[in-house]
Design a protein around this motif. Structure first.
Motif, PDB file in Angstrom:
ATOM      1  N   SER A 101       0.840  -1.028  -0.151  1.00 54.00           N
ATOM      2  CA  SER A 101      -0.042  -0.017  -0.077  1.00 54.00           C
ATOM      3  C   SER A 101       1.027   1.194   0.175  1.00 54.00           C
ATOM      4  CB  SER A 101      -0.920   0.075   1.290  1.00 54.00           C
ATOM      5  OG  SER A 101      -1.874  -1.012   0.968  1.00 54.00           O
ATOM      6  N   ARG A 102       1.843   1.481  -1.004  1.00 56.06           N
ATOM      7  CA  ARG A 102       2.743   2.389  -1.012  1.00 56.06           C
ATOM      8  C   ARG A 102       2.728   2.588  -2.670  1.00 56.06           C
ATOM      9  NH1 ARG A 102       8.428   0.413   0.887  1.00 56.06           N
ATOM     10  NH2 ARG A 102       7.417  -1.559   0.181  1.00 56.06           N
ATOM     11  N   PRO A 103       3.107   4.011  -2.935  1.00 58.62           N
ATOM     12  CA  PRO A 103       2.780   5.088  -2.237  1.00 58.62           C
ATOM     13  C   PRO A 103       1.283   5.116  -1.622  1.00 58.62           C
ATOM     14  CG  PRO A 103       2.664   5.815  -4.542  1.00 58.62           C
ATOM     15  CD  PRO A 103       3.021   4.236  -4.454  1.00 58.62           C
ATOM     16  N   PRO A 104       1.018   6.099  -0.558  1.00 52.31           N
ATOM     17  CA  PRO A 104       1.939   7.118  -0.205  1.00 52.31           C
ATOM     18  C   PRO A 104       3.275   6.619   0.965  1.00 52.31           C
ATOM     19  CG  PRO A 104       0.151   7.174   1.101  1.00 52.31           C
ATOM     20  CD  PRO A 104      -0.069   6.067  -0.024  1.00 52.31           C
ATOM     21  N   LYS A 105       4.054   7.424   1.455  1.00 51.16           N
ATOM     22  CA  LYS A 105       4.914   7.081   2.346  1.00 51.16           C
ATOM     23  C   LYS A 105       3.961   7.046   3.887  1.00 51.16           C
ATOM     24  CE  LYS A 105       9.378   8.908   1.392  1.00 51.16           C
ATOM     25  NZ  LYS A 105      10.573   9.645   1.578  1.00 51.16           N
ATOM     26  N   ARG A 106       4.377   6.509   4.864  1.00 57.97           N
ATOM     27  CA  ARG A 106       3.492   6.175   6.057  1.00 57.97           C
ATOM     28  C   ARG A 106       3.889   7.630   6.769  1.00 57.97           C
ATOM     29  NH1 ARG A 106      -0.346   3.029   8.316  1.00 57.97           N
ATOM     30  NH2 ARG A 106       0.069   3.229  10.585  1.00 57.97           N
ATOM     31  N   HIS A 107       2.765   8.187   7.220  1.00 56.96           N
ATOM     32  CA  HIS A 107       2.701   9.669   7.952  1.00 56.96           C
ATOM     33  C   HIS A 107       2.476   9.295   9.525  1.00 56.96           C
ATOM     34  CE1 HIS A 107       2.282  13.610   8.538  1.00 56.96           C
ATOM     35  NE2 HIS A 107       1.217  13.482   9.110  1.00 56.96           N
ATOM     36  N   PHE A 108       3.125   9.829  10.188  1.00 61.50           N
ATOM     37  CA  PHE A 108       3.066   9.519  11.811  1.00 61.50           C
ATOM     38  C   PHE A 108       2.850  10.847  12.272  1.00 61.50           C
ATOM     39  CE2 PHE A 108       6.055   5.928  10.688  1.00 61.50           C
ATOM     40  CZ  PHE A 108       5.221   5.063  11.070  1.00 61.50           C
ATOM     41  N   SER A 109       1.751  11.151  12.790  1.00 63.26           N
ATOM     42  CA  SER A 109       1.650  12.689  13.541  1.00 63.26           C
ATOM     43  C   SER A 109       0.749  12.240  14.611  1.00 63.26           C
ATOM     44  CB  SER A 109       0.921  13.493  12.538  1.00 63.26           C
ATOM     45  OG  SER A 109       0.761  14.727  13.088  1.00 63.26           O
ATOM     46  N   GLY A 110       1.057  12.334  16.073  1.00 63.21           N
ATOM     47  CA  GLY A 110       0.108  12.215  16.987  1.00 63.21           C
ATOM     48  C   GLY A 110      -0.415  10.768  16.967  1.00 63.21           C
ATOM     49  N   THR A 111      -1.771  10.695  17.366  1.00 61.62           N
ATOM     50  CA  THR A 111      -2.494   9.447  17.171  1.00 61.62           C
ATOM     51  C   THR A 111      -3.160   9.267  15.799  1.00 61.62           C
ATOM     52  OG1 THR A 111      -4.293  10.202  18.457  1.00 61.62           O
ATOM     53  CG2 THR A 111      -2.599   9.421  19.518  1.00 61.62           C
ATOM     54  N   SER A 112      -2.978  10.240  14.820  1.00 61.72           N
ATOM     55  CA  SER A 112      -3.824  10.234  13.704  1.00 61.72           C
ATOM     56  C   SER A 112      -3.884   9.061  12.844  1.00 61.72           C
ATOM     57  CB  SER A 112      -3.593  11.617  13.046  1.00 61.72           C
ATOM     58  OG  SER A 112      -2.260  11.400  12.537  1.00 61.72           O
ATOM     59  N   SER A 113      -2.349   8.583  12.848  1.00 65.64           N
ATOM     60  CA  SER A 113      -2.406   7.155  12.051  1.00 65.64           C
ATOM     61  C   SER A 113      -3.228   6.100  12.395  1.00 65.64           C
ATOM     62  CB  SER A 113      -0.844   6.937  11.747  1.00 65.64           C
ATOM     63  OG  SER A 113      -0.376   6.245  13.135  1.00 65.64           O
ATOM     64  N   PHE A 114      -3.392   5.836  13.751  1.00 70.19           N
ATOM     65  CA  PHE A 114      -4.278   4.811  14.286  1.00 70.19           C
ATOM     66  C   PHE A 114      -5.864   5.025  13.870  1.00 70.19           C
ATOM     67  CE2 PHE A 114      -0.957   5.233  17.709  1.00 70.19           C
ATOM     68  CZ  PHE A 114      -0.436   4.076  17.392  1.00 70.19           C
ATOM     69  N   GLU A 115      -6.365   6.308  14.007  1.00 70.71           N
ATOM     70  CA  GLU A 115      -7.549   6.580  13.363  1.00 70.71           C
ATOM     71  C   GLU A 115      -7.688   6.549  11.795  1.00 70.71           C
ATOM     72  OE1 GLU A 115     -10.986   9.863  13.216  1.00 70.71           O
ATOM     73  OE2 GLU A 115      -9.604   9.833  14.879  1.00 70.71           O
ATOM     74  N   SER A 116      -6.595   6.969  11.001  1.00 69.61           N
ATOM     75  CA  SER A 116      -6.534   6.518   9.817  1.00 69.61           C
ATOM     76  C   SER A 116      -6.565   5.273   9.198  1.00 69.61           C
ATOM     77  CB  SER A 116      -5.537   7.251   9.160  1.00 69.61           C
ATOM     78  OG  SER A 116      -5.006   6.952   7.777  1.00 69.61           O
ATOM     79  N   ASP A 117      -5.962   4.292  10.136  1.00 74.48           N
ATOM     80  CA  ASP A 117      -6.040   2.691   9.739  1.00 74.48           C
ATOM     81  C   ASP A 117      -7.510   2.337  10.152  1.00 74.48           C
ATOM     82  OD1 ASP A 117      -3.355   2.717   8.744  1.00 74.48           O
ATOM     83  OD2 ASP A 117      -2.668   2.010  10.793  1.00 74.48           O
ATOM     84  N   ALA A 118      -8.023   2.838  11.125  1.00 70.68           N
ATOM     85  CA  ALA A 118      -9.326   2.388  11.387  1.00 70.68           C
ATOM     86  C   ALA A 118     -10.342   2.813  10.294  1.00 70.68           C
ATOM     87  CB  ALA A 118      -9.865   3.063  12.751  1.00 70.68           C
ATOM     88  N   ARG A 119     -10.209   3.936   9.873  1.00 70.86           N
ATOM     89  CA  ARG A 119     -11.159   4.214   8.796  1.00 70.86           C
ATOM     90  C   ARG A 119     -10.755   3.896   7.631  1.00 70.86           C
ATOM     91  NH1 ARG A 119     -14.353   8.755  10.367  1.00 70.86           N
ATOM     92  NH2 ARG A 119     -13.824   9.650  12.285  1.00 70.86           N
ATOM     93  N   ASP A 120      -9.741   3.492   7.057  1.00 65.77           N
ATOM     94  CA  ASP A 120      -9.252   2.698   6.021  1.00 65.77           C
ATOM     95  C   ASP A 120      -9.969   1.165   6.002  1.00 65.77           C
ATOM     96  OD1 ASP A 120      -7.965   4.861   4.971  1.00 65.77           O
ATOM     97  OD2 ASP A 120      -6.034   4.040   5.512  1.00 65.77           O
ATOM     98  N   ALA A 121      -9.798   0.709   7.245  1.00 68.58           N
ATOM     99  CA  ALA A 121     -10.428  -0.570   7.441  1.00 68.58           C
ATOM    100  C   ALA A 121     -11.652  -0.612   7.077  1.00 68.58           C
ATOM    101  CB  ALA A 121     -10.278  -1.147   8.858  1.00 68.58           C
ATOM    102  N   LYS A 122     -12.449   0.431   7.670  1.00 68.56           N
ATOM    103  CA  LYS A 122     -13.932   0.371   7.385  1.00 68.56           C
ATOM    104  C   LYS A 122     -14.191   0.886   5.733  1.00 68.56           C
ATOM    105  CE  LYS A 122     -18.381   1.371   8.135  1.00 68.56           C
ATOM    106  NZ  LYS A 122     -18.983   1.848   7.069  1.00 68.56           N
TER     107      LYS A 122
END
Length: 292
Positions: A101-122
């Protein structure tokens, strides 16, 4: 010695089986007498996510990988097992910025990446026309699984998490800092991840993840603590009692704060109980999800 123990447990649990190489997949479906298999990419929330789907049952399970993990590296035994079980379908995917699942590069910022993965799963399950499903989340994927269950309660049949935490303690940061230096990892431990991401790419990913966790702890330590009361689906918490990455106080906290949750311990298990004890793990999970 402690750093070596942490490193060994962490790296083995991340890898499981060999990581996939980064090449382009086109969607393909294979039908057998009792199940189907498909893999490819779906456009989800503006990103092409690689997915692997097994089985054609009405009860779907989505697997969410851990840090730097892919569906193949993190869930090979689960894909094989649940994809062959009557009435079940299992879907794994590479989180954005990881694996295929690249690109994009993995983006780490606070806890947003966890929520991003949750919304991507949905979003992926929506793209696959699956409206209600169970969630299997390991480590970082367990965090995203909790967020997913809290944000979309009407879509989640049941939740299974292991190696996960809802907040970051000073003890957690000390653990991760002890294994931050990749030069101290053995070649056997580093090589599969370096093949996946390259030396510089792996260094960038791992440092980005460690920095994110450290920043969260220095803020207020909260990842998804505030969401636990919003999890209403049946929840199974699995835990390796010798997990050096996630101390026992984390599953204790989750059990206390996720209403109606139940827990099963693996007395000698570490962080990768689903790989080390895959046969026992899969049967426990199957029994639980079939009840819901």
């Amino acid at each position: 010695m402690m750093a070596q123990k942490l490193l060994g447990a962490f790296t083995v649990s991340l890898l499981g089986s060999k990581c996939t190489s980064n090449f382009v997949f086109r969607a393909a479906t294979v039908f057998t007498s009792s199940r189907s298999m498909s893999s490819g990419k779906k456009m989800v929330n503006g990103v092409e996510l690689f997915y692997d789907s097994r089985g054609n049952g009405d009860h779907a399970l989505v697997c969410i990988a851990g840090a730097m993990g892919t569906t193949k590296s993190d869930f090979a035994p689960q894909l094989d097992y649940f994809g062959s079980r009557e009435g079940l379908r299992v879907v794994g995917f590479d989180p954005r910025g990881y694996g295929n699942s690249r690109p994009p590069k993995r983006h780490f910022s606070g806890t947003s990446s966890f929520e991003s993965d949750a919304r991507d799963a949905k979003g992926l399950m929506d793209a696959l026309n699956v409206k209600k499903f169970s969630v299997l989340g390991w480590s970082d994927g367990g965090i995203s699984g909790m967020i997913l269950a809290a944000l979309f309660p009407n879509s989640i049949r049941s939740l299974v998490i292991w190696g996960a935490n809802s907040y970051v303690s000073k003890e957690d940061v000390e653990c991760y800092e002890a294994i931050r230096d990749l030069s101290k990892w053995s070649q056997k431990m580093r090589e599969p991840l370096e093949q996946e991401y390259g030396k510089e790419g792996l260094h960038e990913l791992w440092n980005g993840w460690c920095d994110m966790i450290k920043d969260v702890q220095q803020s207020d330590g909260n990842i998804c603590n505030h969401m636990l009361s919003n999890i209403t689906c049946p929840t199974l918490i699995l835990h390796g009692m010798k997990d050096p990455m996630v101390p026992n106080f984390h599953p204790d906290h989750l059990l206390e704060n996720i209403k109606g949750s139940v827990r099963h311990n693996f007395p000698d298990g570490k962080h990768n109980i689903h790989l080390r004890y895959s046969e026992e793990f899969n049967k426990i999970v199957e029994d639980f999800v079939r009840k819901h």
